[in-house]
Design a protein around this motif. Structure first.
Motif, PDB file in Angstrom:
ATOM      1  N   CYS A   4      75.056   5.324  64.725  1.00 21.87           N
ATOM      2  CA  CYS A   4      76.303   5.071  64.030  1.00 21.87           C
ATOM      3  C   CYS A   4      77.270   4.390  64.985  1.00 21.87           C
ATOM      4  N   SER A   5      78.400   4.007  64.459  1.00 18.08           N
ATOM      5  CA  SER A   5      79.451   3.408  65.278  1.00 18.08           C
ATOM      6  C   SER A   5      80.596   4.400  65.386  1.00 18.08           C
ATOM      7  N   ARG A   6      81.447   4.227  66.358  1.00 19.58           N
ATOM      8  CA  ARG A   6      82.565   5.129  66.541  1.00 19.58           C
ATOM      9  C   ARG A   6      83.614   4.870  65.467  1.00 19.58           C
ATOM     10  N   ALA A   8      87.262   5.988  63.228  1.00 12.62           N
ATOM     11  CA  ALA A   8      88.624   6.440  63.505  1.00 12.62           C
ATOM     12  C   ALA A   8      88.751   7.918  63.154  1.00 12.62           C
ATOM     13  N   GLY A   9      89.709   8.583  63.775  1.00 15.32           N
ATOM     14  CA  GLY A   9      89.942   9.983  63.470  1.00 15.32           C
ATOM     15  C   GLY A   9      89.281  10.908  64.478  1.00 15.32           C
ATOM     16  N   PRO A  10      89.461  12.221  64.289  1.00 13.86           N
ATOM     17  CA  PRO A  10      88.920  13.205  65.239  1.00 13.86           C
ATOM     18  C   PRO A  10      87.404  13.153  65.302  1.00 13.86           C
ATOM     19  N   GLN A  11      86.881  13.200  66.497  1.00 13.97           N
ATOM     20  CA  GLN A  11      85.439  13.230  66.718  1.00 13.97           C
ATOM     21  C   GLN A  11      85.149  14.128  67.916  1.00 13.97           C
ATOM     22  N   PHE A  12      83.949  14.642  67.955  1.00 15.63           N
ATOM     23  CA  PHE A  12      83.543  15.455  69.091  1.00 15.63           C
ATOM     24  C   PHE A  12      82.147  15.030  69.510  1.00 15.63           C
ATOM     25  N   PHE A  13      81.993  14.716  70.781  1.00 17.61           N
ATOM     26  CA  PHE A  13      80.695  14.315  71.304  1.00 17.61           C
ATOM     27  C   PHE A  13      80.076  15.504  72.032  1.00 17.61           C
ATOM     28  N   VAL A  63      81.460  24.233  55.537  1.00 18.48           N
ATOM     29  CA  VAL A  63      81.348  22.783  55.564  1.00 18.48           C
ATOM     30  C   VAL A  63      81.752  22.279  56.934  1.00 18.48           C
ATOM     31  N   VAL A  64      80.901  21.496  57.548  1.00 16.19           N
ATOM     32  CA  VAL A  64      81.208  20.880  58.835  1.00 16.19           C
ATOM     33  C   VAL A  64      81.418  19.391  58.608  1.00 16.19           C
ATOM     34  N   ASN A  65      82.506  18.876  59.109  1.00 17.39           N
ATOM     35  CA  ASN A  65      82.792  17.454  58.996  1.00 17.39           C
ATOM     36  C   ASN A  65      81.612  16.658  59.550  1.00 17.39           C
ATOM     37  N   PHE A  66      81.039  15.805  58.713  1.00 17.56           N
ATOM     38  CA  PHE A  66      79.835  15.079  59.104  1.00 17.56           C
ATOM     39  C   PHE A  66      80.068  14.164  60.298  1.00 17.56           C
ATOM     40  N   ARG A  67      81.324  13.798  60.554  1.00 18.96           N
ATOM     41  CA  ARG A  67      81.604  12.896  61.674  1.00 18.96           C
ATOM     42  C   ARG A  67      81.627  13.638  63.002  1.00 18.96           C
ATOM     43  N   MET A  68      81.695  14.976  62.965  1.00 16.16           N
ATOM     44  CA  MET A  68      81.947  15.712  64.195  1.00 16.16           C
ATOM     45  C   MET A  68      80.737  15.826  65.126  1.00 16.16           C
ATOM     46  N   PRO A  69      79.555  16.293  64.638  1.00 13.26           N
ATOM     47  CA  PRO A  69      78.448  16.503  65.579  1.00 13.26           C
ATOM     48  C   PRO A  69      77.789  15.188  66.000  1.00 13.26           C
ATOM     49  N   LYS A  70      78.335  14.560  67.001  1.00 16.41           N
ATOM     50  CA  LYS A  70      77.777  13.317  67.530  1.00 16.41           C
ATOM     51  C   LYS A  70      77.427  13.504  68.992  1.00 16.41           C
ATOM     52  N   LEU A  87      77.634  -0.687  78.196  1.00 11.30           N
ATOM     53  CA  LEU A  87      76.905  -1.579  77.295  1.00 11.30           C
ATOM     54  C   LEU A  87      75.625  -0.933  76.797  1.00 11.30           C
ATOM     55  N   ALA A  88      75.114   0.058  77.542  1.00 13.20           N
ATOM     56  CA  ALA A  88      73.846   0.693  77.164  1.00 13.20           C
ATOM     57  C   ALA A  88      74.043   1.955  76.333  1.00 13.20           C
ATOM     58  N   LEU A  89      75.302   2.379  76.144  1.00 12.63           N
ATOM     59  CA  LEU A  89      75.545   3.611  75.408  1.00 12.63           C
ATOM     60  C   LEU A  89      75.396   3.389  73.898  1.00 12.63           C
ATOM     61  N   ARG A  90      74.747   4.324  73.261  1.00  8.81           N
ATOM     62  CA  ARG A  90      74.612   4.298  71.812  1.00  8.81           C
ATOM     63  C   ARG A  90      75.114   5.620  71.251  1.00  8.81           C
ATOM     64  N   ILE A  91      75.746   5.573  70.099  1.00 10.10           N
ATOM     65  CA  ILE A  91      76.293   6.777  69.477  1.00 10.10           C
ATOM     66  C   ILE A  91      75.417   7.160  68.289  1.00 10.10           C
TER      67      ILE A  91
END
Length: 278
Positions: A4-6, A8-13, A63-70, A87-91
């Motif tokens: 996926c791509s990064r 907008a909004g809250p995210q947690f890696f 319910v867990v926000n689908f954008r969070m577990p990355k 340049l080599a990082l992928r999300i």
């Protein structure tokens, strides 16, 4: 998981690492995620997740926000310490229950309960096993009659298949129980091996399917120069006995620990007197 791509909004890696378990017959390398990790002055994802009820029969959605577990994956390890390593990082975002998150144990149990609730009427022997005999991803069940147990195994496989789940590492004290189970899903690879003195693990305990006997793995205690309260408790806890069957054996160790607590007044990491540490 999916790339996926990064957004907008809250995210947690999620920080993660690979754990090697050479003794495992199915997953010798397992990825472990740390949902309790947090940046300075920030909350961890586990601190903002609702864990759900602890009793399995409760029906409460989480319910867990689908954008969070990355998590971030470096496609080229050789570039990790170079300036162009970004340049080599992928999300990637995870599409499964992620162990390491506070809500995951409840979610896993809730899915099984829902499966038994929706389709259990068609599998009357398997439904109570799903709701009462599972512990995380392990299941222990049995019966008094060979034909009934074999049918329960067949129903259990079919019921879980309705949810897309495949049980692996099957073991039984009679090979006839596994007549409906493909050999590649057995805890051992062939029927000949089932008849040997093969020892498997059942919820942390040792079990010999051939003799139908349970056992305990006695840890190899190391010589320790400095003995503290923390070390005493740690060493005693290595003997895993969830049912208390070894109570008569380890009661002396528990009495010793109780005496250290009540009489010596030492801190967790303070060295015990020589009379106690010997």
């Amino acid at each position: 998981m999916e790339k996926c791509s990064r957004a907008a909004g809250p995210q947690f890696f999620l920080p993660h690492d690979a754990i090697r378990r050479p003794d495992s017959t199915t997953t010798q390398t397992r990825v472990v995620f740390d949902g309790s990790s947090k940046s300075q002055g920030q909350l961890s994802i586990n601190e903002v997740l609702f864990t759900g009820p602890t009793v399995q029969p409760a029906l409460l959605a989480v319910v867990v926000n689908f954008r969070m577990p990355k998590f971030v994956f470096n496609a080229d390890a050789e570039k990790m310490f170079r300036q162009d390593s970004l340049l080599a990082l992928r999300i990637y975002q995870l599409k499964t229950v992620t162990y390491g998150l506070a809500s995951s144990p409840y979610q896993a149990a809730r899915v099984l309960n829902k499966l038994a609730e929706d389709d259990g009427n068609n599998y009357p022997l398997a439904a109570p096993i799903v709701t009462k005999r599972f512990y995380v991803d392990d299941v222990l069940a049995g019966g008094d009659h060979l034909e009934e147990v074999a049918e329960a195994c067949r129903q259990l496989q079919q019921l879980l298949a309705r949810g897309g789940f495949t049980l692996r590492k099957w073991s039984a004290n009679d090979a006839k129980v596994l007549q409906h189970t493909p050999c590649e899903l057995w805890g051992t690879s062939t029927q000949t091996e089932i008849g040997r003195n093969t020892v498997t693990k059942a919820l942390g305990l040792l079990w010999n399917p051939t003799t139908d006997q349970s056992g305990f793995q006695v840890p190899m205690f190391k010589d320790i120069d400095v003995v503290t309260k923390r070390i005493v408790v740690s060493e005693m806890s290595q003997l895993f006995d969830p049912l208390g069957l070894l109570g008569p054996v380890i009661i002396s160790a528990r009495i010793f620990v109780q005496g250290v607590w009540a009489n010596l007044g030492v801190t967790w990491d303070e060295e015990l007197p020589e009379t106690e540490s010997c």
